[in-house]
Design an enzyme around this catalytic site. Structure first.
Site, PDB file in Angstrom:
ATOM      1  N   VAL A  21      -3.331  -4.959  -2.975  1.00 58.80           N
ATOM      2  CA  VAL A  21      -2.507  -5.142  -4.175  1.00 58.80           C
ATOM      3  C   VAL A  21      -2.123  -6.607  -4.345  1.00 58.80           C
ATOM      4  O   VAL A  21      -2.139  -7.143  -5.459  1.00 58.80           O
ATOM      5  CB  VAL A  21      -1.256  -4.249  -4.128  1.00 58.80           C
ATOM      6  N   THR A  44      -4.159  -7.930   8.247  1.00 63.59           N
ATOM      7  CA  THR A  44      -4.845  -6.846   7.534  1.00 63.59           C
ATOM      8  C   THR A  44      -5.469  -7.330   6.228  1.00 63.59           C
ATOM      9  O   THR A  44      -6.365  -6.690   5.699  1.00 63.59           O
ATOM     10  CB  THR A  44      -3.878  -5.676   7.223  1.00 63.59           C
ATOM     11  N   GLY A  45      -4.996  -8.445   5.681  1.00 62.36           N
ATOM     12  CA  GLY A  45      -5.600  -9.016   4.480  1.00 62.36           C
ATOM     13  C   GLY A  45      -6.943  -9.661   4.789  1.00 62.36           C
ATOM     14  O   GLY A  45      -7.297  -9.884   5.959  1.00 62.36           O
ATOM     15  N   SER A  84       2.726  -6.520   4.555  1.00 58.22           N
ATOM     16  CA  SER A  84       2.953  -5.351   5.409  1.00 58.22           C
ATOM     17  C   SER A  84       1.644  -4.609   5.593  1.00 58.22           C
ATOM     18  O   SER A  84       0.902  -4.425   4.620  1.00 58.22           O
ATOM     19  CB  SER A  84       3.966  -4.373   4.795  1.00 58.22           C
ATOM     20  N   ASN A 108      13.024 -13.250   5.999  1.00 64.90           N
ATOM     21  CA  ASN A 108      12.529 -14.609   5.784  1.00 64.90           C
ATOM     22  C   ASN A 108      12.066 -14.831   4.348  1.00 64.90           C
ATOM     23  O   ASN A 108      12.254 -15.923   3.795  1.00 64.90           O
ATOM     24  CB  ASN A 108      11.405 -14.906   6.775  1.00 64.90           C
ATOM     25  N   ALA A 123       8.152  -5.035  -2.416  1.00 62.86           N
ATOM     26  CA  ALA A 123       7.233  -3.907  -2.555  1.00 62.86           C
ATOM     27  C   ALA A 123       7.627  -2.852  -1.539  1.00 62.86           C
ATOM     28  O   ALA A 123       7.337  -2.962  -0.353  1.00 62.86           O
ATOM     29  CB  ALA A 123       5.794  -4.356  -2.326  1.00 62.86           C
ATOM     30  N   TYR A 154       6.134   2.661   9.466  1.00 60.49           N
ATOM     31  CA  TYR A 154       5.966   2.187   8.085  1.00 60.49           C
ATOM     32  C   TYR A 154       7.126   2.654   7.214  1.00 60.49           C
ATOM     33  O   TYR A 154       7.736   1.850   6.488  1.00 60.49           O
ATOM     34  CB  TYR A 154       4.643   2.701   7.529  1.00 60.49           C
ATOM     35  N   THR A 184      -1.836   3.808  -4.739  1.00 62.86           N
ATOM     36  CA  THR A 184      -2.609   2.921  -5.610  1.00 62.86           C
ATOM     37  C   THR A 184      -4.024   2.809  -5.074  1.00 62.86           C
ATOM     38  O   THR A 184      -4.233   2.796  -3.859  1.00 62.86           O
ATOM     39  CB  THR A 184      -1.947   1.536  -5.670  1.00 62.86           C
TER      40      THR A 184
END
Length: 320
Positions: A21, A44-45, A84, A108, A123, A154, A184
């Site tokens: 996202v 994870t990105g 996240s 932060n 988010a 989570y 999503t």
């Protein structure tokens, strides 16, 4: 994707901006003329999610973990906190990292927004409702969550993030907003991230059995990423604190989703039933009355159209 930004910000920071996202948000903001700093530790990105943005004027990628205090070169007027792990495969693999991102990372990111006098948007997720006993779920519902189950890292990270964001706003006057995103889907998802749409699409395209958990009658409400981004940016522009649900109120069972993906891919795959995960919600459907009334937002992309676009993207993949 058409520009979804309803207002021009000068400079936005998107934490988790190389994620699914987050990368779509970076694109939408740049398309609207907003300079963007993408902050991501790539746990994870993926850099390929933002590769098309790296040479665009106004875009900066900063490989940074939000768990540690951080700053950016230019003060922002908008901070979108999307850092996240979000898929079961990721947050079960990175449980402490997930909790620290939701707690220390939120602190932060809030500090950055407060120093700059920026609007801050958290988010959050429909997972704060847990396995709900209210259906559909409205923002007034407090949830039914197991705080020590396998999914709790989570769920509780996001619930704490909401509490911290609310406290920061009340104590320090930081301009904050909270969106609760429901399921999503769309291009840039990872085929092995454990979520239903990418899993089913990957399996169908490979001719493998589609693994439906339990009896497949549990429901989800699937919102195409283009619609989700529009909702997020509408909330950022509005000035409301929230929380506000952003999701598609059209429910579908996982069994029906699997059958639909088999049909849309033209696959000969069969359906195989496997054990259902612990604390897997039986139902998931947003009440989006607040988003409709206050943001004039609702999903526009039909499920068949969104699934076709997602399948077309996955057909180009060889490494997911």
């Amino acid at each position: 994707m058409d520009s979804a930004a309803p207002r021009l910000w000068e400079h936005a920071v998107v934490t988790g901006g190389a994620g699914f996202v987050g990368s779509h948000l970076c694109t939408a903001l740049l398309d609207a003329g907003t300079a963007v700093t993408c902050v991501d530790d790539l746990s994870t990105g993926r850099t390929e999610n933002i590769s098309a943005l790296l040479d665009r004027p106004g875009f900066t990628f900063q490989r940074t973990s939000v768990i540690e205090p951080f700053d950016v070169a230019r003060p922002p007027d908008l901070v979108l906190h999307f850092a996240s792990p979000a898929s079961p495969a990721d947050y079960l693999r990175l449980p402490v990292h997930t909790l620290e991102t939701g707690s220390l990372g939120t602190r932060n990111a809030l500090a950055l927004a407060h120093r700059a006098g920026a609007r801050f948007l958290l988010a959050s997720t429909s997972e704060v409702y847990g396995d709900p006993q209210e259906h559909p779920q409205s923002e007034r519902y407090w949830g039914h969550v197991n705080p020590v189950g396998p999914r709790s890292v989570y769920d509780e990270a996001k619930r704490f993030g909401e509490a911290l964001t609310t406290a920061q706003s009340g104590l320090h006057g930081t301009d904050t907003a909270i969106v609760r995103l429901f399921n999503t889907y769309g291009p840039r998802m990872r085929g092995y991230d454990g979520r239903a749409v990418p899993t089913f699409v990957r399996q169908a395209l490979a001719g493998e059995p589609l693994t439906v958990t339990g009896d497949g009658l549990q429901t989800r409400s699937l919102c195409y990423v283009e619609d989700t981004v529009r909702g997020i940016l509408a909330m950022a522009a509005h000035g409301m604190r929230g929380p506000v649900n952003i999701g598609n109120p059209d429910e579908i069972t996982m069994l029906e989703l699997a059958r639909r993906i088999i049909d849309l891919t033209g696959s000969r795959s069969e359906i195989r039933f496997i054990e259902r995960p612990t604390d897997d919600p039986a139902v998931r459907c947003p009440d989006i009355t607040l988003a409709r009334d206050k943001l004039q937002w609702e999903p526009q992309v039909a499920a068949e159209d969104g699934l076709r676009r997602t399948i077309a993207w996955f057909r180009t993949r060889t490494d997911d």
